[in-house]
Design a protein around this motif. Structure first.
Motif, short mmCIF file in Angstrom:
data_model
loop_
_atom_site.label_atom_id
_atom_site.label_comp_id
_atom_site.label_asym_id
_atom_site.label_seq_id
_atom_site.Cartn_x
_atom_site.Cartn_y
_atom_site.Cartn_z
N VAL B 121 0.87 -1.18 0.00
CA VAL B 121 0.00 0.00 0.00
C VAL B 121 0.90 1.23 0.00
N GLY B 122 0.70 2.11 -0.97
CA GLY B 122 1.47 3.35 -1.03
C GLY B 122 0.52 4.54 -0.95
N TYR B 123 1.03 5.68 -0.58
CA TYR B 123 0.18 6.87 -0.43
C TYR B 123 0.66 8.00 -1.32
N GLU B 124 -0.31 8.78 -1.79
CA GLU B 124 -0.01 9.97 -2.59
C GLU B 124 -0.28 11.19 -1.72
N TYR B 125 0.66 12.13 -1.78
CA TYR B 125 0.57 13.33 -0.94
C TYR B 125 0.57 14.58 -1.81
N GLU B 126 -0.03 15.64 -1.25
CA GLU B 126 0.04 16.94 -1.89
C GLU B 126 0.53 17.95 -0.87
N GLN B 127 1.37 18.87 -1.34
CA GLN B 127 1.77 19.99 -0.48
C GLN B 127 1.63 21.27 -1.27
N ARG B 128 1.00 22.26 -0.67
CA ARG B 128 0.89 23.59 -1.27
C ARG B 128 1.65 24.58 -0.39
N ASP B 129 2.58 25.26 -1.04
CA ASP B 129 3.38 26.30 -0.36
C ASP B 129 4.01 25.70 0.89
N SER B 130 3.88 26.36 2.05
CA SER B 130 4.54 25.84 3.25
C SER B 130 3.57 25.08 4.14
N ASN B 131 2.39 24.75 3.60
CA ASN B 131 1.43 23.98 4.40
C ASN B 131 1.91 22.56 4.59
N LYS B 132 1.36 21.89 5.58
CA LYS B 132 1.74 20.49 5.80
C LYS B 132 1.22 19.62 4.66
N PRO B 133 1.96 18.59 4.28
CA PRO B 133 1.44 17.69 3.24
C PRO B 133 0.17 17.00 3.71
N ARG B 134 -0.71 16.70 2.77
CA ARG B 134 -1.92 15.95 3.10
C ARG B 134 -2.06 14.77 2.14
N VAL B 135 -2.70 13.73 2.63
CA VAL B 135 -2.87 12.52 1.80
C VAL B 135 -3.99 12.78 0.81
N VAL B 136 -3.72 12.50 -0.46
CA VAL B 136 -4.72 12.75 -1.50
C VAL B 136 -5.01 11.51 -2.33
N GLY B 137 -4.38 10.39 -2.00
CA GLY B 137 -4.66 9.19 -2.77
C GLY B 137 -3.85 8.02 -2.26
N SER B 138 -4.08 6.89 -2.86
CA SER B 138 -3.36 5.68 -2.47
C SER B 138 -3.23 4.75 -3.66
N MET B 139 -2.11 4.02 -3.70
CA MET B 139 -1.90 2.98 -4.72
C MET B 139 -1.75 1.66 -3.98
N VAL B 140 -2.48 0.66 -4.40
CA VAL B 140 -2.42 -0.65 -3.76
C VAL B 140 -2.05 -1.69 -4.80
N MET B 141 -1.13 -2.55 -4.44
CA MET B 141 -0.68 -3.59 -5.37
C MET B 141 -1.08 -4.95 -4.82
N ALA B 142 -1.61 -5.80 -5.69
CA ALA B 142 -1.91 -7.18 -5.31
C ALA B 142 -1.18 -8.11 -6.28
N HIS B 143 -0.73 -9.22 -5.73
CA HIS B 143 -0.12 -10.24 -6.56
C HIS B 143 -0.90 -11.55 -6.41
N ARG B 144 -0.40 -12.52 -7.07
CA ARG B 144 -1.18 -13.74 -7.24
C ARG B 144 -0.67 -14.86 -6.35
N LYS B 145 -1.62 -15.66 -5.88
CA LYS B 145 -1.23 -16.91 -5.19
C LYS B 145 -1.97 -18.05 -5.87
N LEU B 146 -1.29 -19.16 -6.02
CA LEU B 146 -1.92 -20.37 -6.53
C LEU B 146 -1.75 -21.42 -5.46
N ASP B 147 -2.86 -21.99 -5.02
CA ASP B 147 -2.81 -22.97 -3.92
C ASP B 147 -2.04 -22.41 -2.73
#
Lengths: 291, 279
Positions: B121-147
């Motif tokens: 799970v990864g997160y996307e952040y945005e920062q404007r000027d000197s404000n604190k960064p805020r979370v604006v999205g996420s990327m999630v990766m799934a892989h495969r399992k067999l048995d």
């Protein structure tokens, strides 16, 4: 009746093409890549070399050309300019030549607020180069140039819409050690591992995502980096976009969401007072490294 | 200043081989795989059938009620409708893992969803000027399992969540496999011997490569996987394997780059020529 049919045909043609009317009429790209840094003034190799950096530029240009000529035949694709290795000097990079190209690409070593030219110790700092003129987008494939909490992004801007880069270390890598293993009946045959992976696919997929698949420039970039740096090799990494934001012709413009098909074909936010502020977005994948 | 490569064996419990340090843990794991704990008297020995998986093309996907599917090169992009969106925000990693699995089950066919395991799970952040960064999205990766075994092939699911916490799009690359009963053509002791020989050759090969490129590295851990190999007939087959995990860096840098290598535990498996189920 024939006149009416003719008019209807003209109207339908105009409606069909109205959707595409904002796409760029022309597009050009220039690349600067240092795969081989040569020797320093003492005759010693002074930075690690990697010919894949030059391959990445070729991958980007080729993908731009294929996608634009196929999906935007009305866009004239300008003759690309590519500088490699010893041709990538500080004086060349900081000259106004790059202002004549819409997309500028650099790949080589870098650090916070700077990138590294050829030869020995030649560096370009954020205060040495301001991207503008006809340059609307830049991609810097280097480590740490926009490191969170340390970089000063604004000096790079003189009309460019956005710059793609990294807050963390970045990687140029491909599968290097290919091994064969014994397999088959009684292990008398040989099998080879099948995956072909390379970070040069980041540049290839970025162009496809942005041009053909009409993603925002940031989504196009993050998707490509996620697949071919993080998923393929497990590199913890932090791709980032930096920009100025504000109003263009009365409409709010946040450059991270710019799409190729509706991109602004002029410099933006050149001077103080013309923009609202500076911004950035980044994605943290895995455990990025910074040293 | 160049670093010293050969380290004292004592506290580190590792074996040095020129440029490459192999953790003792890897040999311990190898021993454990070769000599599983003996069954208690009360347990009956269970016959375990062997299988390999042969590639049978790529899975195709169709658009659904709330999403459009488009084939792009070798994967499919699912674009999710913005209608009927839930009002929620980007959540903690644990919650995003649960949310992502729920979305996978809602969108993908059951057999695909049942084979997915969220891997990052990864997160996307945005920062404007000197404000604190805020979370604006996420990327999630799934892989495969067999048995239940992780697959190291080309299948993956990459999910993008926007600032509303809803799934925006999903890229899916999914190979189709035939699960084929197979027999080992080598006795277990010989298979284990070959596996260790292959590993020794791998260590030597990596060491030579690192030395040639003035690098240093280590192999630190191993896990059991199913890995795709191309056999002598040009067919792509998933074999039960061990994936060795390590890292390398240049001599004058601490920057670590991950590296992985795969060696089958039984590549002598040959099919009984009867595919029983496609996955």
């Amino acid at each position: 009746m024939h006149k009416l049919t003719f008019l209807l045909l003209i109207l339908s043609f105009a409606i069909v093409n109205a959707k595409d009317s904002n796409y760029p009429s022309k597009f050009s790209v220039i690349t600067y890549t240092v795969g081989n840094y040569g020797l320093n003034s003492m005759g010693e190799p002074w930075r690690s070399n990697n010919s894949l950096r030059n391959d990445a530029a070729d991958s980007l240009v080729s993908s731009f050309e294929n996608n634009i000529t196929t999906y935007y035949p009305g866009t004239r694709f300008g003759t690309p300019k590519k500088y490699k290795d010893a041709a990538v000097t500080r004086s060349r990079f900081t000259s106004n030549e790059s202002n004549n190209y819409n997309f500028v690409y650099y790949s080589g070593h870098g650090n916070v607020n700077r990138i590294t030219m050829y030869p020995d110790q030649e560096r370009v700092y954020n205060t040495d180069k301001r991207f503008g003129g006809k340059t609307y987008w830049v991609m810097i494939k280097s480590c740490l140039v926009f490191r969170n909490g340390e970089a000063d992004q604004d000096p790079w801007f003189n009309g460019v819409h956005s710059i793609l880069g990294y807050s963390s270390l970045s990687y140029t890598h491909a599968d290097q050690v290919q091994i064969k293993v014994r397999c088959g009946i009684n292990g008398l045959a040989y099998c080879t591992r099948t995956q072909t992976r390379s970070t040069v696919f980041v540049e290839r997929d970025f162009a496809t995502n942005w041009i053909k698949e009409k993603q925002t420039i940031l989504d196009a970039y993050i998707n490509a980096v996620y697949k071919w740096s993080f998923e393929a090799f497990g590199f913890g990494i932090e791709p980032k976009i930096v920009y100025r934001y504000g109003y263009v012709d009365g409409k709010f413009f946040d450059p991270w969401e710019e799409k190729f098909e509706s991109s602004i074909q002029k410099p933006v936010f050149r001077n103080a007072g013309e923009y609202t502020g500076i911004g950035s977005r980044w994605c943290t994948m895995g455990t990025p490294e910074y040293e | 200043m160049k670093k010293i490569y050969f380290l004292a064996l004592g506290a580190l419990l590792s074996i040095s081989h020129a440029q490459l340090i192999v953790s003792e843990k890897i040999y311990q794991q190898m021993d454990a795989r070769e000599k599983p704990r003996a069954l208690m008297k009360s347990q009956n020995a269970i016959s375990q059938d062997s299988y390999i998986y042969t590639v049978a093309g790529s899975r195709d996907f169709k658009s659904g009620k709330n999403f459009q599917v488009k084939k792009i090169d070798n994967f499919h992009r699912f674009t999710v409708s913005k209608k009927n969106r839930k009002n929620r925000s980007i959540a903690s990693e644990d919650e995003m893992r649960v949310r992502a699995m729920d979305d996978i089950k809602a969108v993908l066919p059951k057999d695909v969803a049942d084979s997915c395991a969220i891997t990052s799970v990864g997160y996307e952040y945005e920062q404007r000027d000197s404000n604190k960064p805020r979370v604006v999205g996420s990327m999630v990766m799934a892989h495969r399992k067999l048995d239940g075994i992780p697959v190291r092939g080309s299948s993956y699911v990459l999910m993008s969540y926007d600032s509303t916490g809803n799934l925006s799009y999903m890229d899916v690359q999914w190979d189709k496999y035939n699960k084929v009963p197979a027999n080992s053509t080598m006795e277990k002791t010989k298979r284990n011997k070959i596996h260790r020989e292959e590993f020794s050759e791998l260590v030597e090969s990596i060491s030579q490569h690192l030395k040639k490129n003035e690098l240093r590295g280590s192999l630190d851990n191993s896990i059991q996987t199913l890995v795709s190999f191309e056999n002598e007939n040009g067919e792509i087959v998933l074999y039960p394997s061990v994936t060795f995990i390590g890292q390398y860096s240049s001599n004058d840098s601490d920057e670590s780059i991950p590296m992985t290598f795969d060696i089958p535990t039984d590549a002598s498996l040959t099919p009984n020529n009867r595919a029983i189920v496609s996955k």
